[in-house]
Design a protein around this motif. Structure first.
Motif, PDB file in Angstrom:
ATOM      1  N   GLY A  57      42.299  -0.245 -23.129  1.00 51.52           N
ATOM      2  CA  GLY A  57      41.827   0.839 -23.973  1.00 51.52           C
ATOM      3  C   GLY A  57      42.352   2.173 -23.481  1.00 51.52           C
ATOM      4  O   GLY A  57      42.538   2.384 -22.299  1.00 51.52           O
ATOM      5  N   VAL A  58      42.569   3.058 -24.403  1.00 52.54           N
ATOM      6  CA  VAL A  58      43.101   4.374 -24.069  1.00 52.54           C
ATOM      7  C   VAL A  58      41.944   5.349 -23.932  1.00 52.54           C
ATOM      8  O   VAL A  58      41.081   5.442 -24.799  1.00 52.54           O
ATOM      9  CB  VAL A  58      44.071   4.862 -25.166  1.00 52.54           C
ATOM     10  CG1 VAL A  58      44.558   6.257 -24.875  1.00 52.54           C
ATOM     11  CG2 VAL A  58      45.235   3.897 -25.295  1.00 52.54           C
ATOM     12  N   ILE A  59      41.920   6.078 -22.826  1.00 51.99           N
ATOM     13  CA  ILE A  59      40.911   7.100 -22.617  1.00 51.99           C
ATOM     14  C   ILE A  59      41.544   8.444 -22.916  1.00 51.99           C
ATOM     15  O   ILE A  59      42.532   8.824 -22.293  1.00 51.99           O
ATOM     16  CB  ILE A  59      40.384   7.074 -21.162  1.00 51.99           C
ATOM     17  CG1 ILE A  59      39.736   5.726 -20.878  1.00 51.99           C
ATOM     18  CG2 ILE A  59      39.420   8.223 -20.920  1.00 51.99           C
ATOM     19  CD1 ILE A  59      39.314   5.553 -19.445  1.00 51.99           C
ATOM     20  N   LEU A  60      40.983   9.120 -23.870  1.00 48.11           N
ATOM     21  CA  LEU A  60      41.488  10.440 -24.214  1.00 48.11           C
ATOM     22  C   LEU A  60      40.882  11.468 -23.265  1.00 48.11           C
ATOM     23  O   LEU A  60      39.861  11.233 -22.635  1.00 48.11           O
ATOM     24  CB  LEU A  60      41.165  10.776 -25.668  1.00 48.11           C
ATOM     25  CG  LEU A  60      41.756   9.790 -26.688  1.00 48.11           C
ATOM     26  CD1 LEU A  60      41.299  10.159 -28.089  1.00 48.11           C
ATOM     27  CD2 LEU A  60      43.267   9.762 -26.614  1.00 48.11           C
ATOM     28  N   GLY A  61      41.502  12.639 -23.194  1.00 49.29           N
ATOM     29  CA  GLY A  61      41.092  13.659 -22.235  1.00 49.29           C
ATOM     30  C   GLY A  61      39.647  14.102 -22.361  1.00 49.29           C
ATOM     31  O   GLY A  61      38.986  14.416 -21.384  1.00 49.29           O
ATOM     32  N   ASP A  62      39.102  14.118 -23.564  1.00 47.93           N
ATOM     33  CA  ASP A  62      37.737  14.616 -23.753  1.00 47.93           C
ATOM     34  C   ASP A  62      36.705  13.503 -23.813  1.00 47.93           C
ATOM     35  O   ASP A  62      35.531  13.762 -24.048  1.00 47.93           O
ATOM     36  CB  ASP A  62      37.656  15.490 -25.005  1.00 47.93           C
ATOM     37  CG  ASP A  62      38.033  14.715 -26.271  1.00 47.93           C
ATOM     38  OD1 ASP A  62      38.607  13.624 -26.143  1.00 47.93           O
ATOM     39  OD2 ASP A  62      37.740  15.223 -27.364  1.00 47.93           O
ATOM     40  N   GLU A  63      37.098  12.270 -23.596  1.00 47.56           N
ATOM     41  CA  GLU A  63      36.155  11.154 -23.614  1.00 47.56           C
ATOM     42  C   GLU A  63      35.802  10.763 -22.173  1.00 47.56           C
ATOM     43  O   GLU A  63      36.623  10.812 -21.285  1.00 47.56           O
ATOM     44  CB  GLU A  63      36.754   9.950 -24.320  1.00 47.56           C
ATOM     45  CG  GLU A  63      36.951  10.147 -25.803  1.00 47.56           C
ATOM     46  CD  GLU A  63      37.488   8.896 -26.460  1.00 47.56           C
ATOM     47  OE1 GLU A  63      37.467   7.820 -25.823  1.00 47.56           O
ATOM     48  OE2 GLU A  63      37.917   8.989 -27.605  1.00 47.56           O
ATOM     49  N   ARG A  64      34.574  10.343 -21.989  1.00 49.89           N
ATOM     50  CA  ARG A  64      34.157   9.866 -20.685  1.00 49.89           C
ATOM     51  C   ARG A  64      34.449   8.387 -20.577  1.00 49.89           C
ATOM     52  O   ARG A  64      34.261   7.638 -21.531  1.00 49.89           O
ATOM     53  CB  ARG A  64      32.653  10.091 -20.488  1.00 49.89           C
ATOM     54  CG  ARG A  64      32.324  11.544 -20.403  1.00 49.89           C
ATOM     55  CD  ARG A  64      30.861  11.696 -20.092  1.00 49.89           C
ATOM     56  NE  ARG A  64      30.746  12.867 -19.228  1.00 49.89           N
ATOM     57  CZ  ARG A  64      29.698  13.162 -18.552  1.00 49.89           C
ATOM     58  NH1 ARG A  64      28.624  12.408 -18.611  1.00 49.89           N
ATOM     59  NH2 ARG A  64      29.683  14.224 -17.784  1.00 49.89           N
ATOM     60  N   PRO A  65      34.865   7.946 -19.417  1.00 51.50           N
ATOM     61  CA  PRO A  65      35.074   6.509 -19.222  1.00 51.50           C
ATOM     62  C   PRO A  65      33.744   5.768 -19.356  1.00 51.50           C
ATOM     63  O   PRO A  65      32.661   6.360 -19.198  1.00 51.50           O
ATOM     64  CB  PRO A  65      35.584   6.426 -17.789  1.00 51.50           C
ATOM     65  CG  PRO A  65      36.019   7.796 -17.412  1.00 51.50           C
ATOM     66  CD  PRO A  65      35.260   8.727 -18.257  1.00 51.50           C
ATOM     67  N   PRO A  66      33.765   4.490 -19.656  1.00 52.17           N
ATOM     68  CA  PRO A  66      32.541   3.727 -19.920  1.00 52.17           C
ATOM     69  C   PRO A  66      31.589   3.653 -18.736  1.00 52.17           C
ATOM     70  O   PRO A  66      30.413   3.392 -18.914  1.00 52.17           O
ATOM     71  CB  PRO A  66      33.018   2.346 -20.306  1.00 52.17           C
ATOM     72  CG  PRO A  66      34.472   2.305 -20.058  1.00 52.17           C
ATOM     73  CD  PRO A  66      34.952   3.688 -19.834  1.00 52.17           C
ATOM     74  N   HIS A  67      32.006   3.886 -17.516  1.00 53.45           N
ATOM     75  CA  HIS A  67      31.113   3.745 -16.357  1.00 53.45           C
ATOM     76  C   HIS A  67      30.244   4.973 -16.155  1.00 53.45           C
ATOM     77  O   HIS A  67      29.427   4.987 -15.237  1.00 53.45           O
ATOM     78  CB  HIS A  67      31.924   3.423 -15.108  1.00 53.45           C
ATOM     79  CG  HIS A  67      32.915   4.460 -14.711  1.00 53.45           C
ATOM     80  ND1 HIS A  67      34.170   4.523 -15.267  1.00 53.45           N
ATOM     81  CD2 HIS A  67      32.844   5.484 -13.837  1.00 53.45           C
ATOM     82  CE1 HIS A  67      34.825   5.539 -14.734  1.00 53.45           C
ATOM     83  NE2 HIS A  67      34.057   6.130 -13.864  1.00 53.45           N
ATOM     84  N   TYR A  68      30.351   6.024 -16.944  1.00 53.82           N
ATOM     85  CA  TYR A  68      29.495   7.201 -16.809  1.00 53.82           C
ATOM     86  C   TYR A  68      28.228   7.070 -17.607  1.00 53.82           C
ATOM     87  O   TYR A  68      28.118   6.617 -18.644  1.00 53.82           O
ATOM     88  CB  TYR A  68      30.220   8.479 -17.220  1.00 53.82           C
ATOM     89  CG  TYR A  68      31.107   9.018 -16.133  1.00 53.82           C
ATOM     90  CD1 TYR A  68      30.562   9.761 -15.076  1.00 53.82           C
ATOM     91  CD2 TYR A  68      32.461   8.799 -16.138  1.00 53.82           C
ATOM     92  CE1 TYR A  68      31.368  10.268 -14.083  1.00 53.82           C
ATOM     93  CE2 TYR A  68      33.273   9.299 -15.134  1.00 53.82           C
ATOM     94  CZ  TYR A  68      32.712  10.037 -14.120  1.00 53.82           C
ATOM     95  OH  TYR A  68      33.506  10.531 -13.143  1.00 53.82           O
TER      96      TYR A  68
END
Length: 68
Positions: A57-68
């Protein structure tokens, strides 16, 4: 007449050299294009494989990774 013949022979020699140089340039560009096409094909295949696996999956700059 001899002067005109010599001028034409010189022009033909110049044009022949130019055509040979351009042929070398085209051959070099063809080799580079084939190499780059192979790299693009490889990267496209990797992307298809990764997508088929469902991961990456691609994490965009303004998205938090799922572990937060």
């Amino acid at each position: 007449m001899a002067g005109m013949t010599q001028a034409l022979e010189e022009q033909i020699a110049h044009l022949t050299r130019t055509v040979e140089e351009l042929s070398d340039v085209v051959a070099t560009q063809d080799a580079e294009l084939r190499r780059l096409t192979g790299i693009v094909d490889l990267l496209a295949q990797r992307a298809r494989d990764r997508e088929a696996d469902g991961g990456g999956g691609v994490i965009l700059g303004d998205e938090r990774p799922p572990h937060y």
